[in-house]
Motif scaffolding. Structure first.
Motif, PDB file in Angstrom:
ATOM      1  N   PHE A  93     -28.121 -16.651  37.986  1.00 18.84           N
ATOM      2  CA  PHE A  93     -27.263 -15.672  38.644  1.00 18.84           C
ATOM      3  C   PHE A  93     -27.581 -15.727  40.133  1.00 18.84           C
ATOM      4  N   MET A  94     -26.601 -16.094  40.934  1.00 17.24           N
ATOM      5  CA  MET A  94     -26.813 -16.259  42.372  1.00 17.24           C
ATOM      6  C   MET A  94     -25.978 -15.254  43.137  1.00 17.24           C
ATOM      7  N   THR A  95     -26.567 -14.664  44.171  1.00 13.99           N
ATOM      8  CA  THR A  95     -25.876 -13.652  44.957  1.00 13.99           C
ATOM      9  C   THR A  95     -25.989 -13.964  46.448  1.00 13.99           C
ATOM     10  N   THR A  96     -24.973 -13.561  47.194  1.00 11.73           N
ATOM     11  CA  THR A  96     -25.046 -13.621  48.658  1.00 11.73           C
ATOM     12  C   THR A  96     -24.802 -12.217  49.193  1.00 11.73           C
ATOM     13  N   GLU A  97     -25.584 -11.838  50.187  1.00 15.05           N
ATOM     14  CA  GLU A  97     -25.465 -10.517  50.784  1.00 15.05           C
ATOM     15  C   GLU A  97     -25.721 -10.609  52.285  1.00 15.05           C
ATOM     16  N   ILE A  98     -25.136  -9.666  53.012  1.00 17.00           N
ATOM     17  CA  ILE A  98     -25.324  -9.642  54.454  1.00 17.00           C
ATOM     18  C   ILE A  98     -26.664  -8.992  54.773  1.00 17.00           C
ATOM     19  N   LEU A  99     -27.339  -9.499  55.787  1.00 15.51           N
ATOM     20  CA  LEU A  99     -28.644  -8.988  56.179  1.00 15.51           C
ATOM     21  C   LEU A  99     -28.520  -8.079  57.400  1.00 15.51           C
ATOM     22  N   ASP A 100     -29.492  -7.194  57.533  1.00 16.75           N
ATOM     23  CA  ASP A 100     -29.502  -6.295  58.693  1.00 16.75           C
ATOM     24  C   ASP A 100     -29.866  -7.028  59.972  1.00 16.75           C
ATOM     25  N   THR A 101     -30.609  -8.131  59.835  1.00 20.80           N
ATOM     26  CA  THR A 101     -31.036  -8.893  61.010  1.00 20.80           C
ATOM     27  C   THR A 101     -29.942  -9.868  61.414  1.00 20.80           C
ATOM     28  N   ILE A 124     -31.448 -16.451  44.137  1.00 19.43           N
ATOM     29  CA  ILE A 124     -31.219 -17.164  42.877  1.00 19.43           C
ATOM     30  C   ILE A 124     -32.129 -16.566  41.811  1.00 19.43           C
ATOM     31  N   TRP A 125     -31.498 -16.028  40.762  1.00 18.48           N
ATOM     32  CA  TRP A 125     -32.223 -15.428  39.648  1.00 18.48           C
ATOM     33  C   TRP A 125     -32.033 -16.282  38.399  1.00 18.48           C
ATOM     34  N   VAL A 126     -33.018 -16.249  37.511  1.00 17.96           N
ATOM     35  CA  VAL A 126     -32.896 -16.973  36.241  1.00 17.96           C
ATOM     36  C   VAL A 126     -33.208 -15.991  35.108  1.00 17.96           C
ATOM     37  N   LEU A 127     -32.408 -16.054  34.035  1.00 21.95           N
ATOM     38  CA  LEU A 127     -32.640 -15.201  32.877  1.00 21.95           C
ATOM     39  C   LEU A 127     -33.774 -15.808  32.065  1.00 21.95           C
ATOM     40  N   ASP A 175     -33.680 -12.066  25.003  1.00 20.90           N
ATOM     41  CA  ASP A 175     -33.837 -10.873  24.161  1.00 20.90           C
ATOM     42  C   ASP A 175     -34.215  -9.644  24.980  1.00 20.90           C
ATOM     43  N   THR A 176     -35.145  -9.807  25.916  1.00 18.91           N
ATOM     44  CA  THR A 176     -35.575  -8.663  26.728  1.00 18.91           C
ATOM     45  C   THR A 176     -34.745  -8.516  27.998  1.00 18.91           C
ATOM     46  N   GLN A 177     -33.833  -9.449  28.231  1.00 16.85           N
ATOM     47  CA  GLN A 177     -32.993  -9.468  29.433  1.00 16.85           C
ATOM     48  C   GLN A 177     -33.845  -9.477  30.707  1.00 16.85           C
ATOM     49  N   GLU A 178     -34.893 -10.269  30.654  1.00 15.05           N
ATOM     50  CA  GLU A 178     -35.811 -10.353  31.802  1.00 15.05           C
ATOM     51  C   GLU A 178     -35.301 -11.376  32.824  1.00 15.05           C
ATOM     52  N   TRP A 179     -34.976 -10.875  34.008  1.00 13.73           N
ATOM     53  CA  TRP A 179     -34.565 -11.741  35.115  1.00 13.73           C
ATOM     54  C   TRP A 179     -35.755 -12.004  36.029  1.00 13.73           C
ATOM     55  N   VAL A 180     -35.860 -13.239  36.481  1.00 10.94           N
ATOM     56  CA  VAL A 180     -36.926 -13.614  37.418  1.00 10.94           C
ATOM     57  C   VAL A 180     -36.282 -14.136  38.693  1.00 10.94           C
TER      58      VAL A 180
END
Length: 398
Positions: A283-291, A300-303, A307-312
């Motif tokens: 699961f990849m996200t882009t967001e605007i930064l304050d700087t 970039i997150w990985v499941l 079963d526990t829905q643990e994202w890293v």
């Protein structure tokens, strides 16, 4: 291959020969099917599919073209990731722009819709042309699937295929209301039966693992739906009561469960991406930064545990590190997108619209490399993974 070379390998055990073939380039392995009937059967044998699995070799690209009665809106090319540099025309890959499809009557308006484990799903730019097309660019096999859906609904169709499990593919179609983006219908197609299912929402109101009526508060994007096929299941990003969630469905279109997105990834996002890499959902996200000098952040997150829905959280990188200084920190200056993540490596592909550069960001080594550059009028309109698949399918014809 000369007679001496062919004779030298003729006496090798099948297991050893398959091991050798799994290590040669995909194009060469495909050509080796012409050596003899024995080699052809060996490479096509379903029992050897896993061993002959080849890594992601490239990215197909779809670029705009001046339309004539003989040509379509787009031309196709291949970025060969094994070459390590620039875009390679498909002519150089023994396939001038999917000519085995586009030269057929009525096929010149094809557009990318999805890709999955070696198969490509095409739609038509002109809706009235009807059928959608599934093809295997490695074997040049293809099939037309009758279009399904109502004109008063917007349809998104996704491809599900795992050659290690079956030579047949599935399509899962989401029908969305034009008015409010609500999910109205959910249908599945099996290449084995050649038929579309009844509306799975109605069929599983009291049978699914989710609470009845779940679809009534789910909305799906018209323009940019995010879906990934991982380990036999489709993962679709939805809005559920003003909160992002991921719904998990099997290839029959039956909803199995709802997964929460990473807790830190549900605030102030500009875009989200779902994809499979190394057998796991990313699961990849882009967001605007304050700087202002950093502009944007890609996470970039990985499941890690289904079963526990643990994202890293696997990695974060700023647009400054990838592209250098952009034009500013305003949200309107957001001018790059995630194209894909490598199927076998910790590498993310991003496209920068202003410069026309397609770059690869290596998470392990924190390195950025430009792998292709395009003129503005040739900005790609779509990308699709090229993962060689040598398995023949009874649902596809040459």
């Amino acid at each position: 291959m000369d007679d001496c070379s062919a004779g030298a390998v003729a006496g090798l055990p099948d297991d050893l020969l398959v091991e050798i073939l799994s290590r040669v380039p995909a194009k060469s392995a495909c050509r080796f099917k012409c050596v003899s009937r024995t080699w052809r059967d060996l490479i096509a044998d379903p029992n050897h599919r896993k061993k002959l699995h080849h890594a992601m070799q490239g990215l197909f690209i779809m670029t705009p073209e001046t339309m004539t009665p003989e040509t379509g809106l787009y031309t196709f090319g291949l970025i060969d990731l094994t070459a390590g540099s620039s875009s390679v025309p498909l002519d150089d890959a023994d396939d001038p722009g999917f000519s085995f499809l586009t030269e057929r009557p009525g096929m010149h308006n094809l557009v990318f819709k999805d890709s999955c484990n070696g198969l490509i799903l095409f739609g038509h730019q002109c809706v009235e042309l009807g059928d959608i097309v599934v093809c295997n660019p490695t074997t040049k096999q293809w099939a037309c699937v009758p279009i399904f859906g109502s004109p008063d609904r917007f349809n998104h169709t996704f491809l599900a295929f795992d050659p290690a499990v079956s030579s047949h593919f599935h399509l899962v179609q989401f029908q969305i209301s034009w008015e409010d983006q609500m999910l109205l219908g959910l249908h599945a197609y099996s290449s084995e039966t050649g038929t579309w299912s009844h509306n799975q929402i109605e069929c599983q109101e009291e049978q699914g693992l989710l609470a009845a009526g779940w679809h009534r508060h789910v909305t799906i994007s018209y323009t940019d739906p995010r879906c990934a096929f991982v380990n036999g299941f489709l993962y679709l990003l939805v809005w559920d009561l003003d909160q992002k969630r991921i719904i998990v469905l099997d290839v029959q279109g039956k909803a199995r469960r709802m997964i929460e997105v990473p807790s830190m990834a549900d605030r102030g996002l500009l875009s989200c991406y779902l994809e499979q890499s190394q057998g796991c959902l990313h699961f990849m996200t882009t967001e605007i930064l304050d700087t202002p000098e950093e502009n944007y952040k890609l996470s970039i997150w990985v499941l890690q545990d289904y079963d526990t829905q643990e994202w890293v959280l696997k990695n974060t990188v700023s647009s400054l590190e990838v592209f250098g200084k952009l034009t500013g920190g305003h949200i309107l200056d957001f001018n790059f997108s995630v194209v894909d993540i490598h199927q076998d490596r910790n590498v993310v592909f991003l496209f920068h619209y202003d410069s026309g550069k397609l770059v690869a960001y290596d998470m392990d080594h924190k390195e950025v490399s430009v792998i292709a550059a395009f003129e503005k009028w040739r900005t790609p309109f779509g990308f699709a993974r090229y993962v060689p698949c040598f398995s023949g399918s009874p649902a596809l014809t040459s």
